[in-house]
Scaffold this active site. Structure first.
Site, mmCIF file in Angstrom:
data_model
loop_
_atom_site.group_PDB
_atom_site.id
_atom_site.type_symbol
_atom_site.label_atom_id
_atom_site.label_comp_id
_atom_site.label_asym_id
_atom_site.label_seq_id
_atom_site.Cartn_x
_atom_site.Cartn_y
_atom_site.Cartn_z
ATOM 1 N N GLU A 1 0.785 -1.176 0.014
ATOM 2 C CA GLU A 1 -0.038 -0.032 -0.006
ATOM 3 C C GLU A 1 0.811 1.255 0.072
ATOM 4 O OE1 GLU A 1 -4.047 -1.596 2.335
ATOM 5 O OE2 GLU A 1 -2.460 -0.681 3.522
ATOM 6 N N CYS B 1 3.426 8.601 0.504
ATOM 7 C CA CYS B 1 4.054 7.918 1.345
ATOM 8 C C CYS B 1 4.199 6.412 1.006
ATOM 9 C CB CYS B 1 2.986 7.925 2.783
ATOM 10 S SG CYS B 1 3.672 6.714 3.918
ATOM 11 N N CYS C 1 6.661 -6.159 7.527
ATOM 12 C CA CYS C 1 7.818 -5.579 8.320
ATOM 13 C C CYS C 1 8.326 -6.404 9.243
ATOM 14 C CB CYS C 1 7.314 -4.401 9.153
ATOM 15 S SG CYS C 1 8.738 -3.610 9.891
ATOM 16 N N CYS D 1 6.610 -3.462 15.871
ATOM 17 C CA CYS D 1 6.614 -2.284 17.062
ATOM 18 C C CYS D 1 5.134 -2.760 17.461
ATOM 19 C CB CYS D 1 6.573 -0.917 16.266
ATOM 20 S SG CYS D 1 8.311 -0.643 15.640
ATOM 21 N N CYS E 1 1.915 -0.773 15.683
ATOM 22 C CA CYS E 1 1.763 -0.918 14.309
ATOM 23 C C CYS E 1 1.194 -1.893 13.652
ATOM 24 C CB CYS E 1 3.099 -0.553 13.716
ATOM 25 S SG CYS E 1 3.253 -0.501 11.980
ATOM 26 N N CYS F 1 -1.090 6.666 9.746
ATOM 27 C CA CYS F 1 0.243 6.430 10.353
ATOM 28 C C CYS F 1 0.066 5.137 10.986
ATOM 29 C CB CYS F 1 0.798 7.279 11.173
ATOM 30 S SG CYS F 1 1.820 8.396 10.365
HETATM 31 S S1 SF4 Z 1 6.383 1.282 12.708
HETATM 32 FE FE1 SF4 Z 1 5.341 -0.620 11.889
HETATM 33 S S2 SF4 Z 1 6.239 -0.333 9.676
HETATM 34 FE FE2 SF4 Z 1 7.479 1.129 10.959
HETATM 35 S S3 SF4 Z 1 9.499 -0.210 11.708
HETATM 36 FE FE3 SF4 Z 1 7.752 -0.423 13.281
HETATM 37 S S4 SF4 Z 1 6.523 -2.341 12.695
HETATM 38 FE FE4 SF4 Z 1 7.908 -1.623 10.948
#
Ligand code: SF4
Length: 349
Positions: A93, A106, A113, A117, A120, A338
């Site tokens: 995306e 963006c 990923c 985190c 996220c 975000c």
């Molecule tokens: S915020 Fe999300 S996309 Fe960015 S490094 Fe952390 S897990 Fe990965």
């Protein structure tokens, strides 16, 4: 029979060598390179300044694997989220955010990923694969199309803040920036580009040594190791001192200020003590702070901070001379804000 080569993997020099083997002159290689990058051709048939015979020859010898549009969603606030499919059916995306004086794309750097985190949605997807530089470039081209269509203005800025950690796909991200900023590509200034990292210190040092001059943003979100360890795994291997040293080095070499991205979470990092710790980091390197409004994500315990808390926090920073901006959330209604990119509405074609 030999497998077809991906024509978008060639540098201009490699393209010239390939065309020599096809007994075609150098200027043809340059023309094709221009079609691929400057004119963003998505098939050989679009390269209408070439003879039909040459286009057939190229089709027999090369693959042209452009990223395809898959789903387009437009938010009430004008933000456009684009779901795109890759040649291997994987999905990514990207988002186009229109503003009064700018249109920002963006873009994603990985499928999923690996960093997980805790706040996220992308982190829930796990890392599938890195995007190659052509796939990153294509996102910019496709988002530019929507910028023109909806606002009559092209993209003015690019942020590497979509899915993935850009500095864990270092080579492809740097190559994509080189082509975006080159006259053979979009000729965009490096100062229009921001790479946002969760804090890969070695990557920051490396790009500084290579003379890259784009803007760097650190997804900080907590101003002490103790707190950051709780929400960002990367902090265990790249603690704040290591990352701050790398950012200081970047600033010394480039003269660029660093941006700290800080999402305010309810009762986690929104006290005056947290604000004070943030001021201490801010004072270590010339920087700006972006306070970002969180969009609650299903299954995540961290929640958006209360607006009174946010106002107190901002006032505390401003009273201490901190250069801080509050970033309101964009594209919430289409999960484009975000930390919300997670291929939620998509299934592979
Ligand atoms: S915020 Fe999300 S996309 Fe960015 S490094 Fe952390 S897990 Fe990965």
């Amino acid at each position: 029979m030999n497998a077809k080569k991906d024509i978008r993997k060639f540098s201009l020099e490699e393209m010239i060598t390939e065309f020599e083997q096809l007994q075609e002159p150098k200027f043809r290689a340059r023309q094709v390179y221009e079609w691929l990058w400057k004119k963003s051709a998505r098939s050989f048939d679009e390269m209408t300044s070439l003879s039909k015979e040459l286009r057939i020859k190229m089709q027999e010898r090369f693959l042209l694997q452009a990223v395809q549009e898959h789903i387009v969603q437009k938010s009430k606030d004008g933000t456009v989220k684009l779901g795109m499919s890759l040649h291997d059916k994987r999905l990514i995306e990207g988002v186009m955010i229109p503003d009064d004086d700018r249109n920002t794309a963006c873009v994603s750097s990985q499928v999923g990923c690996s960093l997980s985190c805790s706040f996220c949605a992308t982190g829930f997807l796990k890392r599938d694969r890195n995007l190659d530089w052509g796939e990153i470039y294509d996102q910019v081209i496709l988002l530019n199309k929507y910028a023109l269509e909806y606002t009559n203005k092209p993209l003015t800025n690019i942020v590497y803040m979509g899915m993935g950690e850009p500095l864990l796909n270092y080579d492809n991200v740097m190559k994509s920036i080189r082509i975006i900023t080159s006259p053979e590509g979009l000729n965009m200034a490096q100062k229009r580009i921001t790479v946002s990292t969760s804090g890969i210190a070695k990557g920051i040092t490396r790009l500084t040594d290579e003379g890259m001059k784009f803007n760097l943003a650190l997804s900080l979100h907590a101003a002490t190791d103790e707190k950051r360890d709780k929400i960002m795994e990367i902090n265990h291997s790249n603690n704040l001192e290591t990352v701050m040293n790398a950012l200081t080095y970047f600033h010394q070499k480039t003269g660029n200020k660093v941006t700290f991205e800080y999402i305010l979470f309810d009762k986690f990092n929104d006290t005056m003590e947290d604000a004070d710790n943030l001021v201490k980091l801010y004072n270590k390197v010339p920087s700006f702070i972006n306070l970002i409004e969180y969009n609650n994500v299903e299954g995540v315990t961290l929640k958006k901070a209360k607006s009174e808390k946010r106002n107190e926090f901002v006032a505390y920073l401003r009273n201490r001379g901190v250069n801080v901006a509050v970033r309101r959330s964009r594209g919430k209604d289409i999960d484009a804000a975000c930390g919300q990119l997670a291929n939620k509405n998509e299934t592979a074609a």
